[in-house]
Scaffold this active site. Sequence first.
Site, PDB file in Angstrom:
ATOM      1  N   ASN A  84      23.256  56.749  42.768  1.00  0.00           N
ATOM      2  CA  ASN A  84      22.920  55.350  42.524  1.00  0.00           C
ATOM      3  C   ASN A  84      21.927  55.169  41.376  1.00  0.00           C
ATOM      4  O   ASN A  84      21.871  54.101  40.781  1.00  0.00           O
ATOM      5  CB  ASN A  84      22.327  54.749  43.812  1.00  0.00           C
ATOM      6  CG  ASN A  84      21.637  53.439  43.573  1.00  0.00           C
ATOM      7  OD1 ASN A  84      22.276  52.407  43.420  1.00  0.00           O
ATOM      8  ND2 ASN A  84      20.307  53.453  43.527  1.00  0.00           N
ATOM      9  N   SER A 135      29.168  52.747  40.354  1.00  0.00           N
ATOM     10  CA  SER A 135      29.505  52.446  38.973  1.00  0.00           C
ATOM     11  C   SER A 135      29.191  50.975  38.718  1.00  0.00           C
ATOM     12  O   SER A 135      28.126  50.495  39.097  1.00  0.00           O
ATOM     13  CB  SER A 135      30.982  52.787  38.711  1.00  0.00           C
ATOM     14  OG  SER A 135      31.335  52.520  37.370  1.00  0.00           O
ATOM     15  N   TYR A 149      25.749  50.602  27.864  1.00  0.00           N
ATOM     16  CA  TYR A 149      25.916  50.618  29.315  1.00  0.00           C
ATOM     17  C   TYR A 149      27.383  50.804  29.697  1.00  0.00           C
ATOM     18  O   TYR A 149      27.713  51.623  30.564  1.00  0.00           O
ATOM     19  CB  TYR A 149      25.367  49.322  29.899  1.00  0.00           C
ATOM     20  CG  TYR A 149      25.289  49.283  31.404  1.00  0.00           C
ATOM     21  CD1 TYR A 149      24.374  50.070  32.095  1.00  0.00           C
ATOM     22  CD2 TYR A 149      26.108  48.427  32.138  1.00  0.00           C
ATOM     23  CE1 TYR A 149      24.279  50.019  33.482  1.00  0.00           C
ATOM     24  CE2 TYR A 149      26.017  48.364  33.518  1.00  0.00           C
ATOM     25  CZ  TYR A 149      25.107  49.163  34.188  1.00  0.00           C
ATOM     26  OH  TYR A 149      25.025  49.110  35.560  1.00  0.00           O
ATOM     27  N   LYS A 153      29.240  53.785  31.774  1.00  0.00           N
ATOM     28  CA  LYS A 153      29.977  53.496  33.002  1.00  0.00           C
ATOM     29  C   LYS A 153      31.464  53.826  32.853  1.00  0.00           C
ATOM     30  O   LYS A 153      32.091  54.308  33.807  1.00  0.00           O
ATOM     31  CB  LYS A 153      29.799  52.025  33.400  1.00  0.00           C
ATOM     32  CG  LYS A 153      28.402  51.688  33.881  1.00  0.00           C
ATOM     33  CD  LYS A 153      28.032  52.442  35.169  1.00  0.00           C
ATOM     34  CE  LYS A 153      26.724  51.945  35.753  1.00  0.00           C
ATOM     35  NZ  LYS A 153      26.346  52.666  36.996  1.00  0.00           N
TER      36      LYS A 153
END
Length: 280
Positions: A84, A135, A149, A153
């Site tokens: 996480n 994700s 970002y 991801k």
Amino acid sequence: MSEKQIWLVTGAGRGMGTDIAKAALAAGHTVVATGRSIERVAGAVGDHDDLLVVPLDVTDTTSVRAAIDTTVSRLGRIDVVVNNAGNFKAGFFEEITPDDFRAQVETVLFGSVNVVRAVLPVMRSQRSGLLVQISSTAGINGGEFLTAYAAAKFGVEGWFESLAPEVAPFGIRTLLVEPGFFRTELLTPESTDFARSTISDYAQRTDETVAQWQSMNGKQGGDPAKLAAALLQLVGQDPKVTRWPAGADAVGTFEQKAASLLADADAHRELSSHLDHDDT
């Protein structure tokens, strides 16, 4: 998955990590809650007989290895890992420094890679385990101001999707969780770093976009505690699930992306279908 299990959660000092750790404890599991600051993790998760707080910096392989070793030596096994930990570096591509772009990928992608690389030998020896990767819908559909970002991801998505069939023969399952907008600390100054405006062509859009993102902080629709409870329910009821859009907006993103891909497939179907060698 009703039997008591050992859950290891990264980034448990705030946001979804805290809620997932609490939900797993409430479900009767033993939780190893990790983060860079054990004081912050302990304060966020609270006291519990089945809680072990361990320091872990996902970008430091020595720290990761030590956390896994401590967990196994103290508890004997690891049944579920929830990756996480993360942060958010936002800005237009030309204004994000190369170092910040790499740092984003280092934390979000390679941080998760470090944890899984360290825990896979444990799970292989057990011939069981569940790897949960938090994700984002930014890993399904990119957008402006999200270049670093989304790159991280999207990398997470491809890596995890490819990892799944590699580890399945050892009884190890994978689950990608793609949340939409949830009311976590992701947009707080502690977790978000906006690129400094340096190019006049972007200046107005940068100011407007930063203001828009900042105005969303604390007003996101998703409840992370409900996500955590739903995650525990999902992994306990459906052992075949491998990808979960979390939130109504995430479901919408999936539907939009699927429609877009189908439209792209159809747009030049004739042209695309005649690219083989003539002798095949």
